[in-house]
Design a protein around this motif. Sequence first.
Motif, mmCIF file in Angstrom:
data_model
loop_
_atom_site.group_PDB
_atom_site.id
_atom_site.type_symbol
_atom_site.label_atom_id
_atom_site.label_comp_id
_atom_site.label_asym_id
_atom_site.label_seq_id
_atom_site.Cartn_x
_atom_site.Cartn_y
_atom_site.Cartn_z
ATOM 1 N N GLN A 187 46.781 63.374 9.560
ATOM 2 C CA GLN A 187 47.122 64.726 9.104
ATOM 3 C C GLN A 187 48.348 65.297 9.783
ATOM 4 O O GLN A 187 48.898 66.297 9.336
ATOM 5 N N THR A 239 39.217 68.873 9.768
ATOM 6 C CA THR A 239 40.279 68.524 9.599
ATOM 7 C C THR A 239 40.834 69.282 9.241
ATOM 8 O O THR A 239 41.458 69.424 8.993
ATOM 9 N N CYS A 240 40.283 69.595 9.338
ATOM 10 C CA CYS A 240 40.504 70.158 8.481
ATOM 11 C C CYS A 240 39.611 70.962 8.139
ATOM 12 O O CYS A 240 39.720 71.741 7.488
ATOM 13 N N HIS A 245 34.091 64.204 7.886
ATOM 14 C CA HIS A 245 35.296 64.670 7.199
ATOM 15 C C HIS A 245 36.534 63.992 7.802
ATOM 16 O O HIS A 245 37.393 63.481 7.082
ATOM 17 N N HIS A 282 39.377 60.890 6.565
ATOM 18 C CA HIS A 282 40.845 60.878 6.671
ATOM 19 C C HIS A 282 41.343 59.536 7.194
ATOM 20 O O HIS A 282 42.374 59.034 6.755
ATOM 21 N N CYS A 303 39.893 72.216 4.697
ATOM 22 C CA CYS A 303 40.691 71.138 5.281
ATOM 23 C C CYS A 303 42.077 71.686 5.566
ATOM 24 O O CYS A 303 42.689 72.317 4.697
HETATM 25 CO CO CO Z 1 40.652 67.414 6.371
#
Ligand code: CO
Length: 251
Positions: free
Chosen positions: A106, A5-6, A191, A195, A149
């Motif tokens: 994100q 996601t980072c 990960h 999110h 991230c």
């Molecule tokens: Co992330």
Amino acid sequence: MASLTCISNRCFSHSFSPIRVHYAHSLRTAPPRAMAKPGFSPAKDQVASPGDFEFVPPLKILEYPDPKLRARNKRIVTFDDSLNKLVHEMFDVMYKTDGIGLSAPQVGINLRLMVFNPVGERGEGEEIVLVNPRVSKYSKKLTLFNEGCLSFPGINADVKRPESVKIDAYDVNGKRFSVNLSDLPARIFQHEFDHLQGILFFERMNEEVLDSIRGQLQALETKYEGMTGLPSPENIGNHRRRKVAVGFGKL
Ligand code: CO
């Protein structure tokens, strides 16, 4: 950000030598903190409507403590050109920012969608799109890995997670599938999956590791306040004080 996601490509490519930790007596199928239950039901999730897919390109990576990183993400039920366009743009911004994974929240799109490519280079590796992903099984074996991230620029720290996961999801065409992921793909997935649950990677760190990045987290909060003119919606300093207060309460 989404790198892993980072997780950033730089981070992963230079540190992919996970330390394996064995928990012989563990009966858990998931880590104890902040992990969604296996088989987390999307039934309670809100369903996305066409307006939820709207954006003005290019997509931009939101940084902590942007509240959209904590907002509830809606389940996708329509697999059309709007989804295709969003996926295309997400890969675009992921590659441009040296990420190997990116979740929709994100980039300010609160949908249950992630993209990743463990190689992190356009035209190389495999581009994976997961819509409405769920975890059906976590390995008991945990590994430590130095994560980054995209939503936390410049911050890298060790996070312990299951080494492998069994997941199911829909692809970009709406076809459901199930797959076992291990090593780096499992790490990226978990990960990004966090999110989609509104969980950020510093919440998976132990206290010692978290202490080592508190200053950087506070700097991001200050940056957010400077850019928006708004008070930070969350504060890592309060997080610590709250924990201390709980400790005294127990005593
Ligand atoms: Co992330």
